[in-house]
Design a protein around this motif. Structure first.
Motif, PDB file in Angstrom:
ATOM      1  N   PRO A  94       0.828  -1.218   0.000  1.00  0.00           N
ATOM      2  CA  PRO A  94       0.000   0.000   0.000  1.00  0.00           C
ATOM      3  C   PRO A  94       0.857   1.261   0.000  1.00  0.00           C
ATOM      4  CG  PRO A  94       0.072  -0.927   2.197  1.00  0.00           C
ATOM      5  CD  PRO A  94       0.810  -1.893   1.315  1.00  0.00           C
ATOM      6  N   LYS A  95       0.245   2.376  -0.380  1.00  0.00           N
ATOM      7  CA  LYS A  95       0.960   3.651  -0.331  1.00  0.00           C
ATOM      8  C   LYS A  95       1.268   4.029   1.110  1.00  0.00           C
ATOM      9  CE  LYS A  95       0.178   6.276  -4.532  1.00  0.00           C
ATOM     10  NZ  LYS A  95      -0.165   7.612  -5.055  1.00  0.00           N
ATOM     11  N   TYR A  96       2.450   4.610   1.305  1.00  0.00           N
ATOM     12  CA  TYR A  96       2.908   5.088   2.613  1.00  0.00           C
ATOM     13  C   TYR A  96       2.820   3.978   3.663  1.00  0.00           C
ATOM     14  CZ  TYR A  96       2.044   9.370   0.042  1.00  0.00           C
ATOM     15  OH  TYR A  96       2.045  10.346  -0.938  1.00  0.00           O
ATOM     16  N   ALA A  97       3.269   2.794   3.276  1.00  0.00           N
ATOM     17  CA  ALA A  97       3.224   1.635   4.175  1.00  0.00           C
ATOM     18  C   ALA A  97       4.191   1.822   5.336  1.00  0.00           C
ATOM     19  CB  ALA A  97       3.574   0.366   3.405  1.00  0.00           C
ATOM     20  N   PRO A  98       3.849   1.302   6.523  1.00  0.00           N
ATOM     21  CA  PRO A  98       4.774   1.372   7.655  1.00  0.00           C
ATOM     22  C   PRO A  98       5.890   0.346   7.521  1.00  0.00           C
ATOM     23  CG  PRO A  98       2.792   0.204   8.290  1.00  0.00           C
ATOM     24  CD  PRO A  98       2.553   0.698   6.892  1.00  0.00           C
ATOM     25  N   ALA A  99       6.905   0.500   8.349  1.00  0.00           N
ATOM     26  CA  ALA A  99       8.040  -0.423   8.305  1.00  0.00           C
ATOM     27  C   ALA A  99       7.607  -1.848   8.632  1.00  0.00           C
ATOM     28  CB  ALA A  99       9.117   0.045   9.278  1.00  0.00           C
ATOM     29  N   ASN A 100       6.656  -1.994   9.555  1.00  0.00           N
ATOM     30  CA  ASN A 100       6.221  -3.334   9.955  1.00  0.00           C
ATOM     31  C   ASN A 100       5.579  -4.098   8.804  1.00  0.00           C
ATOM     32  OD1 ASN A 100       7.125  -3.038  12.555  1.00  0.00           O
ATOM     33  ND2 ASN A 100       5.169  -2.297  13.349  1.00  0.00           N
ATOM     34  N   PHE A 101       4.977  -3.390   7.852  1.00  0.00           N
ATOM     35  CA  PHE A 101       4.362  -4.083   6.723  1.00  0.00           C
ATOM     36  C   PHE A 101       5.414  -4.865   5.947  1.00  0.00           C
ATOM     37  CE2 PHE A 101       3.139  -4.476   2.307  1.00  0.00           C
ATOM     38  CZ  PHE A 101       1.852  -4.960   2.389  1.00  0.00           C
ATOM     39  N   TYR A 102       6.564  -4.256   5.732  1.00  0.00           N
ATOM     40  CA  TYR A 102       7.622  -4.942   4.985  1.00  0.00           C
ATOM     41  C   TYR A 102       8.165  -6.138   5.760  1.00  0.00           C
ATOM     42  CZ  TYR A 102       7.666  -1.157   1.587  1.00  0.00           C
ATOM     43  OH  TYR A 102       7.316  -0.269   0.603  1.00  0.00           O
ATOM     44  N   ILE A 103       8.300  -5.989   7.054  1.00  0.00           N
ATOM     45  CA  ILE A 103       8.840  -7.086   7.862  1.00  0.00           C
ATOM     46  C   ILE A 103       7.855  -8.261   7.915  1.00  0.00           C
ATOM     47  CG2 ILE A 103       9.555  -7.733  10.196  1.00  0.00           C
ATOM     48  CD1 ILE A 103      10.581  -4.869  10.528  1.00  0.00           C
ATOM     49  N   ASP A 104       6.563  -7.955   8.037  1.00  0.00           N
ATOM     50  CA  ASP A 104       5.559  -9.011   8.208  1.00  0.00           C
ATOM     51  C   ASP A 104       5.085  -9.621   6.896  1.00  0.00           C
ATOM     52  OD1 ASP A 104       5.692  -8.466  10.916  1.00  0.00           O
ATOM     53  OD2 ASP A 104       3.965  -7.115  10.895  1.00  0.00           O
ATOM     54  N   ASN A 105       5.081  -8.850   5.801  1.00  0.00           N
ATOM     55  CA  ASN A 105       4.458  -9.320   4.567  1.00  0.00           C
ATOM     56  C   ASN A 105       5.416  -9.510   3.399  1.00  0.00           C
ATOM     57  OD1 ASN A 105       1.355  -9.005   5.260  1.00  0.00           O
ATOM     58  ND2 ASN A 105       2.347  -7.139   5.977  1.00  0.00           N
ATOM     59  N   ASN A 158       5.589   6.738  10.260  1.00  0.00           N
ATOM     60  CA  ASN A 158       5.337   5.389  10.752  1.00  0.00           C
ATOM     61  C   ASN A 158       6.530   4.467  10.520  1.00  0.00           C
ATOM     62  OD1 ASN A 158       5.117   5.285   7.986  1.00  0.00           O
ATOM     63  ND2 ASN A 158       3.033   4.482   7.940  1.00  0.00           N
ATOM     64  N   VAL A 159       7.710   5.069  10.414  1.00  0.00           N
ATOM     65  CA  VAL A 159       8.960   4.315  10.312  1.00  0.00           C
ATOM     66  C   VAL A 159       9.928   4.852  11.362  1.00  0.00           C
ATOM     67  CG1 VAL A 159       8.628   3.915   7.846  1.00  0.00           C
ATOM     68  CG2 VAL A 159       9.958   5.874   8.595  1.00  0.00           C
ATOM     69  N   PRO A 160      10.932   4.073  11.769  1.00  0.00           N
ATOM     70  CA  PRO A 160      11.886   4.541  12.785  1.00  0.00           C
ATOM     71  C   PRO A 160      12.636   5.788  12.324  1.00  0.00           C
ATOM     72  CG  PRO A 160      12.069   2.164  12.479  1.00  0.00           C
ATOM     73  CD  PRO A 160      11.167   2.669  11.386  1.00  0.00           C
ATOM     74  N   PRO A 161      13.010   6.668  13.261  1.00  0.00           N
ATOM     75  CA  PRO A 161      13.734   7.898  12.891  1.00  0.00           C
ATOM     76  C   PRO A 161      15.022   7.628  12.130  1.00  0.00           C
ATOM     77  CG  PRO A 161      12.980   8.001  15.177  1.00  0.00           C
ATOM     78  CD  PRO A 161      12.717   6.610  14.710  1.00  0.00           C
TER      79      PRO A 161
END
Length: 563
Positions: A277-288, A312-315
């Motif tokens: 999805p657009k503007y996905a968080p970091a967790n999306f990449y790790i989980d999916n 929604n991503v780490p600094p």
């Protein structure tokens, strides 16, 4: 007679008992004695009654007199202890009053000290606080400065509070897995024009860091509008790009040799992740996404436009994106050199060194057509534009009858590109003289006036190369003016902020201009005042990044530090 003698004896006994009260040892002894008698009397009710019935019994007088001595002792003790204000209020009235006044004075003193410390602390913080503008709704409030306003520079105080801090840290320990321990490889197509491709490259590096995978050098995909076959190495310094990021992300130039069916990577759905999805968080990449990469070893991410969020991503991931954008992505030397020559020629067009303005005038045919806004023009020009829109966007255009109300609404809301005449009126109201030298980006006229045909021949081979020249000239100009949104303007304004906020980057309030220019009763003086006041804070001053901007337009929060 007996009664008289008894009274005399009692008085004598009372006198002697009072005198004995001043002897502590004797008083203690008498107290023990009377207590022992009282204790024994309590054991025998008969003897206690007899003693009480005889007025001449000496023990009876001793008990009464001893009680008097106790009261005398307590009174003296109270008199002595009443001098201390910390005692409970039941000791004496004077002590109670003195204690209350002392406590009130003490609390008042504490309150004054706390207020003084707070005031000193507040003043110290105010004097040492960094220059930072804050938003209140749509209004932007910035610290006041004593400097007179300048047409060409932001206030000096705005440039001394922040410094860039996204560069590679010297002596840092690489945080990379061994070649045989990587979680896999990712490959992306960077789509769109140069600036959209630039953002995609920055995001690709960040995603590779999030998943701890190796990034294959991105491919600049041909766009249907730009129709350009430029490769990464035709624009950017590949060696510098890989070397600068070597401590953060592993980057390889090509697909590994052990992967033989390279065509499958571009065409097979089994090798493509398409549900990001657009503007996905970091967790999306790790989980999916990461589980599929571990399974297949190599995966393509498609599409990859705006597929990573900001807040929604780490600094440290946002800081890495700034490192890529401002330090790792470097244009080839011949592009840098040509841009430097153009800047020098702009400053000396009048024979003397003068500041100049760069204008990103987004009023080309494609932008005007895509905006579906109305514009000033002849009937013929509007008819030609209608045919162009019908050809390029037939579903949106239909017969065009429904577009007129929509075009008016968009203009009132400030969602239409500014026309050249509107830009000229705005700049004149701001105080820029008619002699101001202006470099018009995204156009051929300015570059052809500044450079010989032979100098530009190599750049005409790639449209992206010409866009790179515009990018660098706008970046180095004294004042940059945008007229419509887009990645080009965002990246320029963000880079100029990262360079220290000194350079003005004007972002017009198109809603105000539309309202003012459409008011037939507004005089020039009123219009000038509205334009000047409104745009005092719209010049690229320090402002917190989230949630008002993304890091491309304003990198302050994750990528800059207090100076």
């Amino acid at each position: 007679t007996l009664v008289s003698e008894a009274h005399a004896h009692a008085a004598a006994s009372s006198t002697s008992a009072t005198e004995l009260a001043y002897s502590p040892k004797r008083a203690t002894a008498e107290l023990r004695h009377s207590s022992s008698i009282g204790g024994r009397a309590a054991l025998s009710p008969m003897k206690r009654d007899d003693a009480a019935a005889s007025p001449l019994a000496p023990d009876h007088h001793l008990v009464d007199d001893d009680g008097g001595r106790d009261r005398h002792s307590r009174d003296r003790l109270r008199s002595f202890l009443s001098n201390f204000s910390f005692l409970p209020p039941h000791f004496s009235d004077e002590a109670r009053v003195h204690s209350s006044s002392s406590r009130i004075s003490f609390f008042l003193l504490v309150a004054v000290i706390v207020a003084a410390l707070f005031s000193v602390f507040s003043i110290f913080n105010r004097l040492n606080a960094p220059y930072l503008c804050r938003k209140d709704g749509i209004a932007l409030h910035c610290p006041r400065v004593k400097e007179p306003p300048s047409l060409w520079e932001n206030p000096y105080s705005a440039t001394t509070s922040w410094k860039p801090c996204a560069e590679r840290r010297s002596g840092a320990i690489p945080d990379l897995p061994a070649d045989n321990e990587t979680n896999g490889y990712i490959f992306i197509h960077a789509e769109g024009g140069l600036n959209q491709q630039r953002i995609a490259i920055c995001n690709a590096v960040a995603v590779a860091k999030i998943m701890n995978v190796t990034l294959i050098l991105p491919v600049l995909k041909q766009d249907q509008i730009w129709k350009d076959q430029t490769k990464f190495e035709d624009i950017f310094d590949v060696d510098h790009f890989i070397d600068y990021l070597k401590d953060d992300v592993q980057i390889v130039r090509d697909i590994p040799e052990w992967f033989t069916d390279k065509s499958e990577l571009f065409t097979s759905i089994r090798r493509t992740v398409k549900n990001i999805p657009k503007y996905a968080p970091a967790n999306f990449y790790i989980d999916n996404v990461l589980p599929r990469i571990k399974e297949k070893k190599i995966m393509a991410l498609k599409p990859f436009v705006d597929r990573l969020g900001y807040d929604n991503v780490p600094p440290e991931i946002n800081r890495l994106r700034c490192m890529v954008n401002y330090h790792a992505l470097k244009f080839l030397p011949h592009i840098e050199q040509m841009a430097t020559r153009l800047v020098s020629r702009m400053r000396n067009r009048t024979g003397t060194a003068n500041p100049f303005m760069a204008l990103h005038l987004r009023f080309e045919k494609g932008m005007v057509g895509l905006s579906f806004c109305d514009f000033m023009g002849t009937r013929l020009e509007k008819a030609v534009m209608a045919l162009y829109r019908l050809k390029e966007w037939p579903r949106r255009f239909k017969d065009g009858s429904h577009l007129w109300p929509l075009a008016l609404q968009k203009r009132k809301e400030g969602r239409c590109p500014l026309e050249p005449g509107e830009v000229a009126v705005m700049l004149r109201a701001m105080g820029y003289p008619k002699e101001t030298q202006i470099y018009v980006a995204s156009g051929q006229v300015t570059k052809e006036e500044l450079a010989a045909k032979e100098e530009l021949d190599d750049f005409r081979k790639h449209v992206t190369s010409l866009a790179a020249l515009d990018f660098l000239v706008c970046l180095k100009s004294d004042v940059f003016v945008m007229t419509h949104g887009g990645n080009f303007a965002k990246l320029i304004i963000g880079a100029r902020r990262y360079m220290g906020h000194r350079q003005k980057s004007i972002k017009p309030d198109k809603g105000l201009l539309s309202k003012s220019l459409g008011d037939p009763y507004m005089g020039w003086a009123t219009f000038v005042e509205d334009v000047v006041v409104t745009h005092q804070t719209r010049t690229g001053l320090p402002e917190e990044t989230f949630p008002n901007y993304d890091i491309w337009e304003n990198p302050l929060t994750p990528c800059m530090c207090r100076a």
